[in-house]
Design an enzyme around this catalytic site. Structure first.
Site, PDB file in Angstrom:
ATOM      1  N   GLU A 108       2.620 -32.070  -8.606  1.00 26.68           N
ATOM      2  CA  GLU A 108       3.118 -33.475  -8.654  1.00 26.68           C
ATOM      3  C   GLU A 108       1.833 -34.402  -8.970  1.00 26.68           C
ATOM      4  OE1 GLU A 108       6.052 -34.453  -8.043  1.00 26.68           O
ATOM      5  OE2 GLU A 108       5.849 -36.825  -8.204  1.00 26.68           O
ATOM      6  N   ASP A 143      -5.218 -41.052   1.084  1.00 31.55           N
ATOM      7  CA  ASP A 143      -5.813 -40.725  -0.295  1.00 31.55           C
ATOM      8  C   ASP A 143      -7.298 -40.233   0.156  1.00 31.55           C
ATOM      9  OD1 ASP A 143      -3.603 -40.935  -1.843  1.00 31.55           O
ATOM     10  OD2 ASP A 143      -4.178 -42.913  -2.266  1.00 31.55           O
TER      11      ASP A 143
HETATM   12  O1  FUB Z   1      -1.934 -43.898  -2.654  1.00 26.50           O
HETATM   13  C1  FUB Z   1      -1.406 -44.069  -3.828  1.00 26.50           C
HETATM   14  C2  FUB Z   1      -0.786 -42.894  -4.436  1.00 26.50           C
HETATM   15  O2  FUB Z   1       0.124 -42.188  -3.351  1.00 26.50           O
HETATM   16  C3  FUB Z   1      -1.999 -41.985  -4.973  1.00 26.50           C
HETATM   17  O3  FUB Z   1      -2.643 -42.137  -6.071  1.00 26.50           O
HETATM   18  C4  FUB Z   1      -1.058 -40.522  -4.694  1.00 26.50           C
HETATM   19  O4  FUB Z   1      -1.893 -39.492  -4.890  1.00 26.50           O
HETATM   20  C5  FUB Z   1      -0.192 -40.838  -3.578  1.00 26.50           C
HETATM   21  O5  FUB Z   1      -0.990 -40.376  -2.377  1.00 26.50           O
END
Ligand code: FUB
Length: 444
Positions: A203, A29
């Site tokens: 998404e 992220d």
């Molecule tokens: O890393 C946890 C979750 O997975 C994030 O909040 C989303 O964007 C996805 O990458």
């Protein structure tokens, strides 16, 4: 441990790559921020061997040249928020009026729902403190992005499965009005087939910014696996028009997450994949590609590469450099140093670190390193252009009586002229050898 796997499993060819950006831990992220001539990269941290999004802390890295990245450790974690229970997921830090505000999603212990917290610091590398003592906003959805428009109005966007926004006040830790939804129309966010509950491609993971008067929302699209799509709008709240694919589904992680910046005249797209040994959907790694906008402002479709972005300029070896400034590390870890900042540690025989594009110029005569060892030490080999390249110097490290008992060692150097990749190759007996806090070359 992931780093052990990196050391053991990494093919020799991959050692020349610069993606993924971090090899010492799994990262996810990415949220880049340009400040004062450097890119600060805020990430999550996937635990080794994770089988879910088991994330307890956020991390910070920085670079002036896009290839050598300095590890600033973890200045923000679940424990920063007294109300947080779990899930240190995808956030973003922004700068305003001398302060850094880091917006992060995490689960509220009291409600069991995802909420958005905001932490604040006077420094891009922290430490950060909870600005409020409670969530800024909470509706069970996550993945905040913050954008400050030219007129000073800031917007917080977030959401999965919906896309929400609210206008932040100038203090950046409160808001006006109520959260509102951005309508997820197929014209605005593309058409998804096969899921009646999610008719559009949106998404999660929105990343909103403005360029040449046009507002962009780059986001993780479809599930699963995700790709990265984007939409544009003439205003920060729409109407949005879906523009297509930034990065197709690739890279052995079923999620992806965008971060876009302009830096030193170039444009950069950050994302994550499962490219490290042991990597996958819950053991991800952040990477970057340089790109050029099309003349009409659209974003070209990019593929994931192992090469990464080209280096901007070079690295000066005649000023103190942190040992944890790394283009590629093999086998090593980092940890907080007793002298401040971070140090490289858990060094074993055969481990190495590459520092890319080091400008020795007319030549170096000696090399110094700040080292500590609770055992009997070992040797730092200074190699040119490859881990087994020409030996420019050998620095002996003896036991100092503790892993945080620091001393400075110096050794002579030959053949360090011009600009080269510098490899530190660590050798010694069995077990952990020594730690390194910083290093510096001296002019001939
Ligand atoms: O890393 C946890 C979750 O997975 C994030 O909040 C989303 O964007 C996805 O990458």
């Amino acid at each position: 441990m992931s780093l052990v796997l990196v050391g053991m499993l990494l093919p020799a060819t991959a050692a020349r790559a610069d993606n993924p950006i971090v090899q010492t831990i799994y990262t996810a992220d990415p949220a880049p921020l340009v400040y004062n001539g450097r890119v600060y990269l805020y990430t999550g941290h996937d635990e080794d061997g994770s089988t879910y999004f088991t994330m307890k802390e956020w991390r910070v890295w920085s670079s002036a040249d896009m290839v050598n990245w300095t590890d600033h450790g973890s200045p923000l974690s679940l424990t920063t928020f007294s109300w947080a229970k779990s899930d240190a997921w995808a956030g973003q830090a922004v700068y305003r009026d001398g302060r850094f505000y880091w917006y992060v999603p995490t689960t509220n212990r009291a409600t069991g729902r995802m909420a958005i917290g905001v932490a604040v610091s006077d420094s891009p590398t922290g430490p950060f403190r909870d600005a409020l003592g409670h969530p800024l906003v909470e509706n069970g959805e996550f993945d905040p992005t913050v954008f400050i428009d030219d007129n000073g109005q800031a917007y917080l966007y977030w959401g999965n499965p919906h896309l929400w926004y609210v206008k932040l006040n100038a203090d950046m830790i409160s808001y006006s009005g109520s959260p509102a939804q951005i309508p997820l129309t197929t014209a605005g966010f593309g058409t998804r087939s096969g899921d009646p509950n999610r008719p559009t491609l949106f998404e999660e993971g929105p990343w909103v910014y403005k360029r040449n008067g046009l507002y962009y929302n780059v986001f993780a699209a479809k599930c699963c696996s995700e790709f990265i799509g984007y939409s544009t709008s003439p205003s920060p709240t729409g109407p949005w028009t879906y523009r297509g694919t930034v990065m197709p589904t690739q890279g052995s992680s079923f999620t992806n997450h965008p971060g876009v910046i302009d830096f030193q005249g170039g444009s950069y797209f950050f994302y994550h994949n499962g490219a490290l040994p042991g990597g996958g959907g819950f053991t991800r790694s952040v990477a970057v590609e340089k790109f050029t906008y099309n003349p009409d402002g659209t974003i070209p479709t990019m593929n994931m590469t192992t090469a990464g972005a080209p280096q901007i300029g070079s690295l000066d070896p005649y000023v103190r450099q942190e040992a944890e400034t790394i283009a590629w590390g093999s086998g090593v870890e980092t940890e907080p140093a007793g002298e401040g900042g971070m140090n490289v540690g858990y060094i074993e025989n055969g481990d190495s670190i590459k520092v890319k594009g080091v400008a020795f110029g007319a030549g170096a005569s000696s090399f110094s390193a700040r080292v500590a060892s609770a055992t009997s030490g070992g040797t730092i080999e200074l190699r040119r252009d490859a881990v087994n390249g020409a030996l420019m110097g050998t620095c002996a490290v003896r036991g100092t009586g503790g892993w945080q008992t620091w001393t400075t060692v110096t050794c002579t150097v030959t053949g360090a002229t011009g600009t080269h990749d510098l490899y530190f190759r660590y050798t010694g007996g069995s077990g952990y050898l020594f730690n390194v806090n910083w290093w510096q070359f001296q002019h001939a």
